[in-house]
Scaffold this active site. Sequence first.
Site, PDB file in Angstrom:
ATOM      1  N   TYR A  57       0.844  -1.193   0.000  1.00  0.00           N
ATOM      2  CA  TYR A  57       0.000   0.000   0.000  1.00  0.00           C
ATOM      3  C   TYR A  57       0.882   1.246   0.000  1.00  0.00           C
ATOM      4  O   TYR A  57       0.686   2.178  -0.791  1.00  0.00           O
ATOM      5  CB  TYR A  57      -0.916  -0.013   1.224  1.00  0.00           C
ATOM      6  N   ASP A  58       1.895   1.242   0.890  1.00  0.00           N
ATOM      7  CA  ASP A  58       2.779   2.408   0.986  1.00  0.00           C
ATOM      8  C   ASP A  58       3.519   2.658  -0.322  1.00  0.00           C
ATOM      9  O   ASP A  58       3.774   3.800  -0.687  1.00  0.00           O
ATOM     10  CB  ASP A  58       3.777   2.219   2.133  1.00  0.00           C
ATOM     11  N   GLU A 134     -28.401   0.870  17.680  1.00  0.00           N
ATOM     12  CA  GLU A 134     -27.021   0.948  17.187  1.00  0.00           C
ATOM     13  C   GLU A 134     -26.076   0.935  18.372  1.00  0.00           C
ATOM     14  O   GLU A 134     -26.456   1.370  19.463  1.00  0.00           O
ATOM     15  CB  GLU A 134     -26.801   2.282  16.440  1.00  0.00           C
ATOM     16  N   LYS A 136     -23.470   2.421  20.794  1.00  0.00           N
ATOM     17  CA  LYS A 136     -23.106   3.802  21.121  1.00  0.00           C
ATOM     18  C   LYS A 136     -21.582   3.854  21.158  1.00  0.00           C
ATOM     19  O   LYS A 136     -20.959   3.200  21.995  1.00  0.00           O
ATOM     20  CB  LYS A 136     -23.687   4.189  22.482  1.00  0.00           C
ATOM     21  N   ASP A 138     -18.025   5.193  21.841  1.00  0.00           N
ATOM     22  CA  ASP A 138     -17.459   6.079  22.849  1.00  0.00           C
ATOM     23  C   ASP A 138     -16.280   6.829  22.247  1.00  0.00           C
ATOM     24  O   ASP A 138     -15.132   6.437  22.387  1.00  0.00           O
ATOM     25  CB  ASP A 138     -17.005   5.221  24.046  1.00  0.00           C
ATOM     26  N   ARG A 157     -18.060  19.002  17.914  1.00  0.00           N
ATOM     27  CA  ARG A 157     -19.360  19.433  18.406  1.00  0.00           C
ATOM     28  C   ARG A 157     -19.264  20.780  19.131  1.00  0.00           C
ATOM     29  O   ARG A 157     -20.118  21.630  18.986  1.00  0.00           O
ATOM     30  CB  ARG A 157     -19.912  18.385  19.374  1.00  0.00           C
ATOM     31  N   TYR A 245     -23.408   8.104  11.693  1.00  0.00           N
ATOM     32  CA  TYR A 245     -24.708   7.546  12.068  1.00  0.00           C
ATOM     33  C   TYR A 245     -25.862   8.542  11.998  1.00  0.00           C
ATOM     34  O   TYR A 245     -26.990   8.196  12.301  1.00  0.00           O
ATOM     35  CB  TYR A 245     -24.654   6.974  13.485  1.00  0.00           C
ATOM     36  N   LYS A 333     -27.232   3.147  28.646  1.00  0.00           N
ATOM     37  CA  LYS A 333     -25.855   2.952  29.118  1.00  0.00           C
ATOM     38  C   LYS A 333     -25.704   1.601  29.805  1.00  0.00           C
ATOM     39  O   LYS A 333     -26.480   1.274  30.704  1.00  0.00           O
ATOM     40  CB  LYS A 333     -25.507   4.043  30.145  1.00  0.00           C
ATOM     41  N   CYS A 427      17.934   0.251  38.314  1.00  0.00           N
ATOM     42  CA  CYS A 427      17.138  -0.526  37.361  1.00  0.00           C
ATOM     43  C   CYS A 427      16.947  -1.966  37.853  1.00  0.00           C
ATOM     44  O   CYS A 427      17.932  -2.643  38.170  1.00  0.00           O
ATOM     45  CB  CYS A 427      17.834  -0.513  36.005  1.00  0.00           C
ATOM     46  N   CYS A 430      19.067  -4.399  35.451  1.00  0.00           N
ATOM     47  CA  CYS A 430      20.521  -4.419  35.299  1.00  0.00           C
ATOM     48  C   CYS A 430      21.237  -3.717  36.449  1.00  0.00           C
ATOM     49  O   CYS A 430      22.466  -3.693  36.475  1.00  0.00           O
ATOM     50  CB  CYS A 430      20.921  -3.761  33.980  1.00  0.00           C
ATOM     51  N   CYS A 445      15.913   3.925  33.085  1.00  0.00           N
ATOM     52  CA  CYS A 445      17.217   3.323  33.322  1.00  0.00           C
ATOM     53  C   CYS A 445      18.169   3.984  32.334  1.00  0.00           C
ATOM     54  O   CYS A 445      17.888   4.039  31.137  1.00  0.00           O
ATOM     55  CB  CYS A 445      17.153   1.818  33.065  1.00  0.00           C
ATOM     56  N   CYS A 450      21.631  -2.255  29.654  1.00  0.00           N
ATOM     57  CA  CYS A 450      20.530  -2.923  30.338  1.00  0.00           C
ATOM     58  C   CYS A 450      19.908  -3.988  29.427  1.00  0.00           C
ATOM     59  O   CYS A 450      19.430  -3.681  28.336  1.00  0.00           O
ATOM     60  CB  CYS A 450      19.475  -1.885  30.712  1.00  0.00           C
TER      61      CYS A 450
HETATM   62  S1  IVH Z   1     -27.266   9.757  17.256  1.00  0.00           S
HETATM   63  C1  IVH Z   1     -29.429  14.075  17.830  1.00  0.00           C
HETATM   64  N1  IVH Z   1     -25.958   7.492  17.251  1.00  0.00           N
HETATM   65  O1  IVH Z   1     -23.448   9.743  21.891  1.00  0.00           O
HETATM   66  C2  IVH Z   1     -28.392  13.176  18.360  1.00  0.00           C
HETATM   67  N2  IVH Z   1     -25.134   9.221  18.652  1.00  0.00           N
HETATM   68  O2  IVH Z   1     -24.744  10.504  24.395  1.00  0.00           O
HETATM   69  C3  IVH Z   1     -27.855  12.285  17.316  1.00  0.00           C
HETATM   70  N3  IVH Z   1     -23.078   8.638  19.852  1.00  0.00           N
HETATM   71  O3  IVH Z   1     -24.338  12.999  20.956  1.00  0.00           O
HETATM   72  C4  IVH Z   1     -26.892  11.317  17.885  1.00  0.00           C
HETATM   73  N4  IVH Z   1     -22.874   6.613  19.044  1.00  0.00           N
HETATM   74  O4  IVH Z   1     -22.022  11.979  20.143  1.00  0.00           O
HETATM   75  C5  IVH Z   1     -26.014   8.732  17.762  1.00  0.00           C
HETATM   76  N5  IVH Z   1     -24.910   5.441  17.087  1.00  0.00           N
HETATM   77  C6  IVH Z   1     -24.954   6.668  17.587  1.00  0.00           C
HETATM   78  C7  IVH Z   1     -23.990   7.143  18.508  1.00  0.00           C
HETATM   79  C8  IVH Z   1     -24.120   8.436  19.024  1.00  0.00           C
HETATM   80  C9  IVH Z   1     -22.336   7.518  19.842  1.00  0.00           C
HETATM   81  C10 IVH Z   1     -22.754   9.821  20.668  1.00  0.00           C
HETATM   82  C11 IVH Z   1     -23.135  11.137  20.038  1.00  0.00           C
HETATM   83  C12 IVH Z   1     -24.254  11.625  20.906  1.00  0.00           C
HETATM   84  C13 IVH Z   1     -23.901  11.016  22.225  1.00  0.00           C
HETATM   85  C14 IVH Z   1     -25.092  10.962  23.145  1.00  0.00           C
END
Ligand code: IVH
Length: 695
Positions: A57-58, A134, A136, A138, A157, A245, A333, A427, A430, A445, A450
């Site tokens: 690829y590179d 979906e 969520k 993080d 945001r 999403y 959650k 260390c 060593c 160290c 070492c």
């Molecule tokens: S929909 C109008 N879908 O979680 C809000 N958000 O705690 C539209 N997040 O603000 C958001 N996965 O930053 C949506 N599958 C997902 C998500 C998701 C993570 C985040 C997003 C949101 C926050 C809410």
Amino acid sequence: MSTQNLFRKEATSAAAGPAGLTRVAAGRRAAALRAELAEHNRRYYIEAQPTISDRAYDALLAELGAIEAAWPELATPDSPTQLVGGAPLKAFATVTHRVPMISLANTYDRAELRAFDQRVRKALGARSCGYVLEPKIDGVAVAVRYEEGIMTQAASRGDGRQGDDLTANLRTLRDLPLRLAGPPPPLLEVRGEVFLPRAAFARLNVQRQDDGLEPFANPRNAAAGSLKQLDPREVARRPLAIILYALGETEGFAPATQVALLEALKAFGLPIAPRYWPCADISALEAALDELDAIRHEFPFDTDGAVIKVNERDWYPLLGATAKSPRWAVAFKFEPERAETRLNAITVQVGRTGVLTPVAELEPVLLSGSTVRRATLHNEAEIQRKDIRIGDRVRIEKAGEVIPAVVEVVTAARTGAEQVFQMPTSCPECGGPVARRADEVALRCESLQCPAQLKRWLRHAAGRQALDIEGLGESVIEQLVDQGWVRGLADIYELTAERLATLDRFGETSAANLVAGIAASRGQAFWRTLHALGIPQVGATSAQLLARHFGSLDELAAADQETLEQIPQVGPTLATAIRAFFADPRRQELIARLRAAGVTTRQQETDRPRGPQPLAGLTFVLTGTLAGGPREYFAERIRAAGGQVSSSVSAKTDYLLAGENAGSKLAKARKLNVPVLTEAEFLDRIQDQSVPTPE
Ligand code: IVH
């Protein structure tokens, strides 16, 4: 310098491009390479089924880069070469979200989820409602705009109304297309989450610890920290990923359902979550939630819950929103996964660059489906901050779900027999001296002998991103160091087949193969030798940059702080690390021995980027709005042609490239008699220079 001088430079510049291509052939090859690279990105990131090696690829990317450097007019804003990152910014510009980026209300148990369903049905006057569940993700929420299919802007945001302009940083994400597939709508603003895949997070933290830096607490912090970097080149080094999403502002795009929305995004080549569940009603939703909970650890990203959305988008206006969150979606959650156990002992590991890392030895305990025996304690400051003592009962959590971390001590369970831990004064591997460098949290160290450091260094030097020595694996390195045959990288080049044949589980064939592997590594590209040296802070990308810039180890070793810092991509920390490395006489000796052994210590002709550098020695300042692309795009073209880009107009400026609505810089350029080029004039010049001049 006058405009005429620019022409003179062009006329004298080399006309032939890479591999003797004509401009027309180069244009065709560039387009083919771009399509091929985009397809490999899709296979790698979207299908998770790469069909070529990283190296292959590179090589394709480098070929495209060479063509674009030789004929800058062939570079396009959506070229995969643009992903490597532009110049550092002073600060992020502010972007106003035309459609506010609101967040979601949280639910923590099934009863709250059912209450959400009831509210939705009541508002709609419906007996049941279909949803989409979906994962969520993080990560860090972002909005990305595509105009006529081309990515034009990306933003964080922020406070929901205004965020930071992250366009340059988001361009470095390999799985975020710069151009949409298929016929695009006039305007598509997509929203999603940028994250650092767990495996990459683990590697990044190991690297940070090797560099004596504070590790990130979890992948989200690492992603947020990475996106905040003002230097896109730094961002490009972090393998950030994205999942989309939701929608922001759009024109000509109005999918009827969330399922249709997700499928449309996928068809545009945008990455969406690996799984989502269309659910006919609340009971299907609850089943989907169980399924997600069961498989979520297999995702490459952290999932702290689920997002549940009403599937029919036509109903969204009916359901409306509160000031903070919509009424058509909710987050669920999961309980954070923690376990309680006893910390039996604290041991100390020595890393490749000598960093001492304390590790908690735990009473084995089950956490998120695996038995945990050890947890990182990062550094001494972390132990003090959390007041962790030997014998404590501790709560552990999977930070980034791969590496467990000690979250807190159960102080109520203390008996008084717990012991305060102290970092060793020498260390543990060593017995060498340990010290803390300025600006670092970690102890190191200082001994170059070492064995623990030596083994990790050799593993790094023999690795695929460095000298790529075939046959020099972990167990061989262990033995070579333990036997005392190898005390540094240069000793590798003195090993004989006879000697190697006496190693454990090593016959004559393996010995001969290893000798061949070592011999082949002598001729590796210069940047690989440079990377193999293991200079703190110098990864593969910096090694390539430094190799190009200095051309030889001697020149790099001789460079002073100022010279180093003049390179746009090199900051004071990196410059200091390089200086400190070469200032050590033991490193000078290492280099002399490597050179004597025939290892490449200078850039070869074949390593150099070919192609003309018609703007070499010229400094440009950019101002105003340029129609052909973001300013950074023009800056890259200038750099590709050998020119420099500066942020302010001074007597040293050769040209001002001025777009629409240019302001104070234009006035200053006129005052200082700096020639001003319009966008069209600039493009003409760049265009002309690549056409062979019959002189
Ligand atoms: S929909 C109008 N879908 O979680 C809000 N958000 O705690 C539209 N997040 O603000 C958001 N996965 O930053 C949506 N599958 C997902 C998500 C998701 C993570 C985040 C997003 C949101 C926050 C809410």
